[in-house]
Design a protein around this motif. Structure first.
Motif, PDB file in Angstrom:
ATOM      1  N   TRP A  14      15.790   9.464 -11.130  1.00 18.11           N
ATOM      2  CA  TRP A  14      14.964   9.207  -9.955  1.00 18.11           C
ATOM      3  C   TRP A  14      13.882   8.153 -10.188  1.00 18.11           C
ATOM      4  N   PRO A  15      13.140   8.166 -11.311  1.00 18.54           N
ATOM      5  CA  PRO A  15      12.098   7.140 -11.483  1.00 18.54           C
ATOM      6  C   PRO A  15      12.643   5.718 -11.456  1.00 18.54           C
ATOM      7  N   PHE A  16      13.800   5.504 -12.076  1.00 23.03           N
ATOM      8  CA  PHE A  16      14.371   4.155 -12.107  1.00 23.03           C
ATOM      9  C   PHE A  16      14.898   3.741 -10.732  1.00 23.03           C
ATOM     10  N   MET A  17      15.508   4.694 -10.025  1.00 21.62           N
ATOM     11  CA  MET A  17      16.021   4.389  -8.690  1.00 21.62           C
ATOM     12  C   MET A  17      14.878   4.121  -7.716  1.00 21.62           C
ATOM     13  N   LEU A  18      13.786   4.875  -7.862  1.00 17.40           N
ATOM     14  CA  LEU A  18      12.628   4.646  -6.998  1.00 17.40           C
ATOM     15  C   LEU A  18      12.023   3.269  -7.274  1.00 17.40           C
ATOM     16  N   THR A  19      12.021   2.855  -8.520  1.00 17.29           N
ATOM     17  CA  THR A  19      11.531   1.515  -8.861  1.00 17.29           C
ATOM     18  C   THR A  19      12.338   0.442  -8.151  1.00 17.29           C
ATOM     19  N   VAL A  20      13.655   0.614  -8.117  1.00 13.96           N
ATOM     20  CA  VAL A  20      14.517  -0.337  -7.417  1.00 13.96           C
ATOM     21  C   VAL A  20      14.187  -0.378  -5.929  1.00 13.96           C
ATOM     22  N   GLY A  21      14.019   0.812  -5.319  1.00 13.08           N
ATOM     23  CA  GLY A  21      13.699   0.869  -3.897  1.00 13.08           C
ATOM     24  C   GLY A  21      12.365   0.222  -3.567  1.00 13.08           C
ATOM     25  N   LEU A  22      11.346   0.507  -4.376  1.00 17.00           N
ATOM     26  CA  LEU A  22      10.035  -0.078  -4.137  1.00 17.00           C
ATOM     27  C   LEU A  22      10.042  -1.586  -4.368  1.00 17.00           C
ATOM     28  N   ALA A  23      10.799  -2.038  -5.370  1.00 16.20           N
ATOM     29  CA  ALA A  23      10.898  -3.478  -5.623  1.00 16.20           C
ATOM     30  C   ALA A  23      11.544  -4.195  -4.438  1.00 16.20           C
ATOM     31  N   ILE A  60       9.661  -7.048  -2.184  1.00 17.52           N
ATOM     32  CA  ILE A  60      10.282  -8.367  -2.016  1.00 17.52           C
ATOM     33  C   ILE A  60      10.511  -8.666  -0.540  1.00 17.52           C
ATOM     34  N   GLY A  61      10.980  -7.658   0.194  1.00 16.28           N
ATOM     35  CA  GLY A  61      11.234  -7.861   1.614  1.00 16.28           C
ATOM     36  C   GLY A  61       9.972  -8.148   2.400  1.00 16.28           C
ATOM     37  N   VAL A  62       8.921  -7.368   2.155  1.00 19.12           N
ATOM     38  CA  VAL A  62       7.663  -7.572   2.873  1.00 19.12           C
ATOM     39  C   VAL A  62       7.037  -8.907   2.492  1.00 19.12           C
ATOM     40  N   ALA A  63       7.054  -9.235   1.194  1.00 13.93           N
ATOM     41  CA  ALA A  63       6.499 -10.517   0.758  1.00 13.93           C
ATOM     42  C   ALA A  63       7.261 -11.676   1.382  1.00 13.93           C
ATOM     43  N   GLY A  64       8.594 -11.557   1.441  1.00 15.48           N
ATOM     44  CA  GLY A  64       9.387 -12.603   2.068  1.00 15.48           C
ATOM     45  C   GLY A  64       9.065 -12.769   3.543  1.00 15.48           C
ATOM     46  N   VAL A  78      16.793  -6.994   5.688  1.00 11.30           N
ATOM     47  CA  VAL A  78      17.624  -6.071   4.906  1.00 11.30           C
ATOM     48  C   VAL A  78      16.877  -5.486   3.711  1.00 11.30           C
ATOM     49  N   PRO A  79      16.181  -6.297   2.878  1.00  9.41           N
ATOM     50  CA  PRO A  79      15.455  -5.699   1.739  1.00  9.41           C
ATOM     51  C   PRO A  79      14.402  -4.691   2.166  1.00  9.41           C
ATOM     52  N   ILE A  80      13.750  -4.933   3.310  1.00 10.78           N
ATOM     53  CA  ILE A  80      12.717  -4.009   3.775  1.00 10.78           C
ATOM     54  C   ILE A  80      13.324  -2.663   4.124  1.00 10.78           C
ATOM     55  N   TRP A  81      14.355  -2.676   4.960  1.00 15.11           N
ATOM     56  CA  TRP A  81      14.974  -1.413   5.377  1.00 15.11           C
ATOM     57  C   TRP A  81      15.678  -0.728   4.215  1.00 15.11           C
ATOM     58  N   LEU A  82      16.280  -1.516   3.334  1.00 15.86           N
ATOM     59  CA  LEU A  82      16.923  -0.936   2.156  1.00 15.86           C
ATOM     60  C   LEU A  82      15.880  -0.260   1.268  1.00 15.86           C
ATOM     61  N   GLY A  83      14.750  -0.938   1.043  1.00 20.80           N
ATOM     62  CA  GLY A  83      13.698  -0.377   0.207  1.00 20.80           C
ATOM     63  C   GLY A  83      13.087   0.871   0.807  1.00 20.80           C
ATOM     64  N   VAL A  84      12.811   0.840   2.123  1.00 19.45           N
ATOM     65  CA  VAL A  84      12.230   2.006   2.791  1.00 19.45           C
ATOM     66  C   VAL A  84      13.189   3.192   2.733  1.00 19.45           C
ATOM     67  N   GLY A  85      14.450   2.946   3.108  1.00 20.10           N
ATOM     68  CA  GLY A  85      15.424   4.037   3.127  1.00 20.10           C
ATOM     69  C   GLY A  85      15.650   4.649   1.760  1.00 20.10           C
ATOM     70  N   LEU A  86      15.831   3.783   0.754  1.00 19.41           N
ATOM     71  CA  LEU A  86      16.083   4.275  -0.601  1.00 19.41           C
ATOM     72  C   LEU A  86      14.868   5.011  -1.149  1.00 19.41           C
ATOM     73  N   SER A  87      13.680   4.468  -0.936  1.00 27.26           N
ATOM     74  CA  SER A  87      12.465   5.085  -1.470  1.00 27.26           C
ATOM     75  C   SER A  87      12.214   6.449  -0.840  1.00 27.26           C
ATOM     76  N   VAL A  88      12.321   6.524   0.489  1.00 24.70           N
ATOM     77  CA  VAL A  88      12.070   7.797   1.168  1.00 24.70           C
ATOM     78  C   VAL A  88      13.096   8.842   0.741  1.00 24.70           C
ATOM     79  N   TYR A  89      14.358   8.449   0.656  1.00 27.74           N
ATOM     80  CA  TYR A  89      15.406   9.387   0.240  1.00 27.74           C
ATOM     81  C   TYR A  89      15.137   9.925  -1.166  1.00 27.74           C
ATOM     82  N   ILE A  90      14.802   9.028  -2.094  1.00 28.52           N
ATOM     83  CA  ILE A  90      14.574   9.444  -3.480  1.00 28.52           C
ATOM     84  C   ILE A  90      13.343  10.331  -3.582  1.00 28.52           C
ATOM     85  N   ILE A  91      12.269   9.950  -2.863  1.00 28.86           N
ATOM     86  CA  ILE A  91      11.044  10.749  -2.918  1.00 28.86           C
ATOM     87  C   ILE A  91      11.308  12.174  -2.451  1.00 28.86           C
TER      88      ILE A  91
END
Length: 292
Positions: free
Chosen positions: A20-29, A33-37, A47-60
């Protein structure tokens, strides 16, 4: 052999290895990246924004689910409870240092570098040659007028409203804690839902503030030192409020599932500590970033 109770007090629970910690790191990254872009207009797409949000919330939620299961099945001893308390204390201390560095950057830019660029205390007039016509006034968009002219957000507008919202949420979560300790679970749940609603309201108004700043005030990440420090401080605080709101929601759902006891509920207390920390940081932001 000692008694079972004595043995349990000495037992220390070691969780199984988790990805989980490594997967959450991927989601947050992906989210960052999406928000900065998006803010930098680099056209990376949503896509990076929604992917990051979805993955992070699911993992949390899955991660919290596992921790809750460990707690409710009696895996934690008194020693583990003390460890969690120390761990949360040191985590919040590290967050204080985290925001302290950003407040320090703001202080340096505003109180030290800006006067120097304006020639205050300078023995050589190099600032006149490098940046002729530069005025050492705050807020500043830099010696080269980076990003063009911009307007600031009035402190006694949305920022004041968000301050009231967060201070109120600090009161509601405190009332929820008192209700839990008194064994009044229904009242505790109602106070917690109020706290969750207040946290979500804060995030809504902050998002509206950012949209207004970008599209109507020309206050962006390109607006010199003021723009970069403004979005750095308020943006990271917004990320902490987002995580805190998710944790509040999880705790509320656990309360509805019958978790936590009046005399044993550190999961609740840890989130309450974190939320009060978020409140205090925002008060500092309101005073230093918006008001002064």
């Amino acid at each position: 052999m000692g008694s079972p109770a004595a043995h349990d007090s000495q037992r220390y629970f070691v969780p199984a290895p988790s990805a989980w910690p490594f997967m959450l790191t991927v989601g947050l990254a992906a989210l960052v990246i999406g928000v900065a872009g998006y803010l930098e207009h680099s056209h990376v797409g949503p896509v990076p924004i929604w992917l990051g949000v979805g993955l992070s919330v699911y993992i949390i939620f899955r991660w919290f689910q596992g921790v809750a299961r460990e707690s409710e099945t009696g895996q934690y001893s008194a020693q583990v409870d003390r460890t969690y308390r120390w761990g949360m204390s040191w985590f919040i201390f590290s967050e204080v240092m985290f925001f302290g560095a950003f407040f320090g950057a703001l202080f340096y830019a505003r109180s030290l570098s800006l006067p120097w660029l304006g020639g205050e205390g300078a023995k050589l007039a190099t600032h006149v040659t490098l940046w002729p016509g530069f005025e050492a006034v705050w807020p500043s968009n830099g010696p080269a007028n980076l990003g063009g002219e911009f307007q600031t957000i009035p402190a006694f507008d949305v920022p004041l409203l968000n301050t009231i919202i967060l201070l109120t949420s600090g009161f509601t979560i405190t009332m929820a804690h008192h209700a839990l300790k008194a064994g009044k679970r229904t009242a505790c749940i109602l106070w917690m839902w109020a706290t969750v609603a207040l946290g979500a309201s804060f995030l809504y108004f902050q998002a509206a503030e950012y949209i207004h700043a970008y599209h109507e005030l020309n206050l962006t990440l390109h607006s010199g030192i003021y723009g970069s420090t403004f979005f750095m401080l308020t943006g990271f605080h917004g990320m902490h409020v987002t995580l805190g709101t998710i944790m509040l929601l999880v705790i509320t759902l656990r309360l509805m599932a019958g978790h936590f006891k009046p005399d044993s509920h550190f999961g609740f207390e840890g989130v309450a500590w974190y939320w009060h920390f978020v409140d205090v940081v925002w008060i500092g932001l309101f005073i230093v970033v918006y008001w002064l």
